[in-house]
Design a protein around this motif. Structure first.
Motif, PDB file in Angstrom:
ATOM      1  N   PRO A  43      69.171  71.734  15.938  1.00 35.77           N
ATOM      2  CA  PRO A  43      69.670  72.504  14.783  1.00 35.77           C
ATOM      3  C   PRO A  43      70.743  71.728  14.036  1.00 35.77           C
ATOM      4  CG  PRO A  43      70.608  73.361  16.816  1.00 35.77           C
ATOM      5  CD  PRO A  43      69.595  72.327  17.223  1.00 35.77           C
ATOM      6  N   GLU A  44      70.742  71.857  12.736  1.00 33.70           N
ATOM      7  CA  GLU A  44      71.727  71.128  11.930  1.00 33.70           C
ATOM      8  C   GLU A  44      73.052  71.881  11.879  1.00 33.70           C
ATOM      9  OE1 GLU A  44      72.096  68.969   7.536  1.00 33.70           O
ATOM     10  OE2 GLU A  44      70.403  70.280   7.992  1.00 33.70           O
ATOM     11  N   ASP A  45      74.119  71.140  11.977  1.00 33.51           N
ATOM     12  CA  ASP A  45      75.463  71.698  11.824  1.00 33.51           C
ATOM     13  C   ASP A  45      75.831  71.568  10.350  1.00 33.51           C
ATOM     14  OD1 ASP A  45      78.197  72.249  11.723  1.00 33.51           O
ATOM     15  OD2 ASP A  45      78.572  71.387  13.695  1.00 33.51           O
ATOM     16  N   GLU A  46      75.817  72.672   9.632  1.00 37.71           N
ATOM     17  CA  GLU A  46      76.042  72.642   8.181  1.00 37.71           C
ATOM     18  C   GLU A  46      77.445  72.157   7.821  1.00 37.71           C
ATOM     19  OE1 GLU A  46      75.110  76.431   6.573  1.00 37.71           O
ATOM     20  OE2 GLU A  46      72.969  76.328   7.099  1.00 37.71           O
ATOM     21  N   GLU A  47      78.396  72.351   8.698  1.00 36.29           N
ATOM     22  CA  GLU A  47      79.770  71.946   8.401  1.00 36.29           C
ATOM     23  C   GLU A  47      79.931  70.426   8.440  1.00 36.29           C
ATOM     24  OE1 GLU A  47      82.564  73.907  10.894  1.00 36.29           O
ATOM     25  OE2 GLU A  47      82.077  75.931  10.162  1.00 36.29           O
ATOM     26  N   THR A  48      79.270  69.772   9.384  1.00 35.85           N
ATOM     27  CA  THR A  48      79.442  68.329   9.552  1.00 35.85           C
ATOM     28  C   THR A  48      78.294  67.524   8.947  1.00 35.85           C
ATOM     29  OG1 THR A  48      78.309  68.282  11.696  1.00 35.85           O
ATOM     30  CG2 THR A  48      80.681  68.751  11.707  1.00 35.85           C
ATOM     31  N   GLY A  49      77.148  68.171   8.770  1.00 35.40           N
ATOM     32  CA  GLY A  49      75.974  67.455   8.280  1.00 35.40           C
ATOM     33  C   GLY A  49      75.220  66.736   9.378  1.00 35.40           C
ATOM     34  N   PHE A  50      75.736  66.806  10.608  1.00 28.43           N
ATOM     35  CA  PHE A  50      75.045  66.204  11.753  1.00 28.43           C
ATOM     36  C   PHE A  50      74.288  67.293  12.518  1.00 28.43           C
ATOM     37  CE2 PHE A  50      78.142  62.944  10.753  1.00 28.43           C
ATOM     38  CZ  PHE A  50      77.436  61.780  10.979  1.00 28.43           C
ATOM     39  N   TYR A  51      73.808  66.954  13.702  1.00 30.79           N
ATOM     40  CA  TYR A  51      72.992  67.893  14.465  1.00 30.79           C
ATOM     41  C   TYR A  51      73.708  68.325  15.733  1.00 30.79           C
ATOM     42  CZ  TYR A  51      69.289  66.658  11.262  1.00 30.79           C
ATOM     43  OH  TYR A  51      68.554  66.470  10.119  1.00 30.79           O
ATOM     44  N   LYS A  52      73.507  69.570  16.111  1.00 28.52           N
ATOM     45  CA  LYS A  52      74.136  70.125  17.307  1.00 28.52           C
ATOM     46  C   LYS A  52      73.424  69.616  18.557  1.00 28.52           C
ATOM     47  CE  LYS A  52      75.382  74.385  14.841  1.00 28.52           C
ATOM     48  NZ  LYS A  52      75.242  75.870  14.806  1.00 28.52           N
ATOM     49  N   ARG A  53      74.009  69.895  19.720  1.00 28.43           N
ATOM     50  CA  ARG A  53      73.474  69.382  20.974  1.00 28.43           C
ATOM     51  C   ARG A  53      72.235  70.132  21.447  1.00 28.43           C
ATOM     52  NH1 ARG A  53      78.809  68.241  24.783  1.00 28.43           N
ATOM     53  NH2 ARG A  53      79.793  66.649  23.414  1.00 28.43           N
ATOM     54  N   GLU A  54      72.074  71.379  21.013  1.00 29.24           N
ATOM     55  CA  GLU A  54      70.951  72.188  21.497  1.00 29.24           C
ATOM     56  C   GLU A  54      69.617  71.491  21.199  1.00 29.24           C
ATOM     57  OE1 GLU A  54      68.863  76.513  20.592  1.00 29.24           O
ATOM     58  OE2 GLU A  54      70.851  76.048  19.783  1.00 29.24           O
ATOM     59  N   GLN A  55      68.812  71.350  22.228  1.00 28.86           N
ATOM     60  CA  GLN A  55      67.561  70.606  22.123  1.00 28.86           C
ATOM     61  C   GLN A  55      66.366  71.548  22.306  1.00 28.86           C
ATOM     62  OE1 GLN A  55      66.039  67.987  25.447  1.00 28.86           O
ATOM     63  NE2 GLN A  55      66.740  66.362  24.054  1.00 28.86           N
ATOM     64  N   THR A  56      65.395  71.437  21.410  1.00 28.56           N
ATOM     65  CA  THR A  56      64.189  72.260  21.490  1.00 28.56           C
ATOM     66  C   THR A  56      62.954  71.373  21.488  1.00 28.56           C
ATOM     67  OG1 THR A  56      65.266  74.060  20.277  1.00 28.56           O
ATOM     68  CG2 THR A  56      62.858  74.118  20.410  1.00 28.56           C
ATOM     69  N   LEU A  57      62.026  71.646  22.378  1.00 28.44           N
ATOM     70  CA  LEU A  57      60.779  70.888  22.428  1.00 28.44           C
ATOM     71  C   LEU A  57      59.759  71.547  21.491  1.00 28.44           C
ATOM     72  CD1 LEU A  57      59.028  68.629  23.661  1.00 28.44           C
ATOM     73  CD2 LEU A  57      58.336  70.281  25.427  1.00 28.44           C
ATOM     74  N   ALA A  58      59.352  70.805  20.476  1.00 34.07           N
ATOM     75  CA  ALA A  58      58.330  71.297  19.545  1.00 34.07           C
ATOM     76  C   ALA A  58      56.983  70.695  19.932  1.00 34.07           C
ATOM     77  CB  ALA A  58      58.690  70.911  18.114  1.00 34.07           C
ATOM     78  N   GLN A  59      55.930  71.515  19.891  1.00 37.82           N
ATOM     79  CA  GLN A  59      54.596  71.045  20.244  1.00 37.82           C
ATOM     80  C   GLN A  59      53.560  71.519  19.232  1.00 37.82           C
ATOM     81  OE1 GLN A  59      54.203  72.494  24.373  1.00 37.82           O
ATOM     82  NE2 GLN A  59      54.490  70.382  25.056  1.00 37.82           N
ATOM     83  N   TRP A  60      52.674  70.609  18.855  1.00 35.04           N
ATOM     84  CA  TRP A  60      51.581  70.905  17.948  1.00 35.04           C
ATOM     85  C   TRP A  60      50.273  70.587  18.666  1.00 35.04           C
ATOM     86  CZ3 TRP A  60      52.045  72.268  12.560  1.00 35.04           C
ATOM     87  CH2 TRP A  60      53.367  72.370  12.110  1.00 35.04           C
ATOM     88  N   LYS A  61      49.398  71.583  18.753  1.00 37.06           N
ATOM     89  CA  LYS A  61      48.113  71.426  19.437  1.00 37.06           C
ATOM     90  C   LYS A  61      47.023  71.091  18.419  1.00 37.06           C
ATOM     91  CE  LYS A  61      44.966  72.004  22.743  1.00 37.06           C
ATOM     92  NZ  LYS A  61      44.862  71.171  23.955  1.00 37.06           N
ATOM     93  N   LEU A  62      46.267  70.038  18.698  1.00 36.01           N
ATOM     94  CA  LEU A  62      45.174  69.660  17.804  1.00 36.01           C
ATOM     95  C   LEU A  62      43.973  70.574  18.023  1.00 36.01           C
ATOM     96  CD1 LEU A  62      43.891  67.746  15.722  1.00 36.01           C
ATOM     97  CD2 LEU A  62      43.179  66.292  17.635  1.00 36.01           C
ATOM     98  N   THR A  63      43.540  71.232  16.954  1.00 38.27           N
ATOM     99  CA  THR A  63      42.320  72.028  16.972  1.00 38.27           C
ATOM    100  C   THR A  63      41.337  71.388  16.006  1.00 38.27           C
ATOM    101  OG1 THR A  63      42.930  73.493  15.106  1.00 38.27           O
ATOM    102  CG2 THR A  63      43.789  74.080  17.291  1.00 38.27           C
TER     103      THR A  63
END
Length: 242
Positions: A214-234
């Motif tokens: 997630p982006e930190d709007e105050e600093t313009g950098f990204y927060k530490r929270e990490q999310t795994l995104a997955q896209w399945k090919l159909t």
């Protein structure tokens, strides 16, 4: 008769050696060119760049370069083939003293009539994002061959990014598919340079995955929270999994 056979054998060997030497000439010349380009200082590299790029493109125009493995050149630039031997991707860095890592990105491809063509893969519609190819995968969408290209890049501001785009050959032209990712035209994900993105495609499971932050709007950098995104090919394209 024995002498005739010896002469014929010698002729075949000489022709084979000559053909091999001629075949490797492109590899040797381009390798020498890029070694020189990568060895000089930034000011000299800036002056050399137009010449290096022009020479590189001249060799791409030669259809035999498509099957040339470029064993020596591949130690200096990135060269990737698709498993079906239809698409070949070249990427290399443009040397300058700026904080961005500028890239040159070209594809060669084979049309249905076996014509070899090449094209610049820097897409002006996405601002010509600078990426270096990290993966090339042959996939099928709507039962038609497509090509998933993964890339990585970094620019000023302490961030880096990864991209995933899909191409197909239609009407003899390699063109980007804007429908391969259901709900998105392509994948662009960014993080602080100290954070992992790890954009990968698992061919067995047909899953494209990466870490997002997630982006930190105050600093313009990204927060530490990490999310795994997955896209399945159909068969209709990549669908994001929840």
């Amino acid at each position: 008769m024995k002498l005739f056979k010896i002469i014929c054998f010698a002729f075949v060997i000489c022709n084979s050696a000559f053909a091999q030497e001629e075949y490797n000439y492109s590899d040797e010349l381009l390798t020498t060119t890029f070694k020189a380009y990568q060895a000089v200082d930034f000011d000299m590299a800036n002056s050399m760049f137009p010449f290096v790029k022009e020479r590189f493109l001249e060799h791409l125009k030669d259809s035999t370069s498509f099957t040339n493995p470029y064993d020596s050149l591949s130690k200096h630039i990135s060269i990737k083939y698709s498993l079906d031997s239809v698409v070949k991707i070249y990427s290399w860095g443009q040397r300058d003293s700026g904080c961005c890592h500028s890239s040159v990105l070209y594809a060669q491809y084979k049309t249905e009539d076996n014509t070899i063509k090449h094209t610049n893969l820097k897409d002006p519609n996405t601002g010509g994002i600078d990426v270096f190819t990290t993966g090339l995968h042959s996939i099928k969408i709507n039962n038609q061959p497509h090509y998933l290209i993964l890339g990585w890049g970094t620019c000023c501001g302490g961030k880096h990014h990864s991209t995933a785009t899909v191409y197909k050959i239609a009407d003899g032209v390699l063109q980007k598919s804007d429908t391969a990712f259901i709900g998105e035209n392509y994948i662009f994900t960014e993080a602080n340079r100290g954070q992992d993105i790890k954009l990968t495609y698992n061919e067995e499971k047909k899953i494209l995955s990466y870490f997002s932050y997630p982006e930190d709007e105050e600093t313009g950098f990204y927060k530490r929270e990490q999310t795994l995104a997955q896209w399945k090919l159909t068969n209709k394209g990549f669908k994001k999994e929840k």
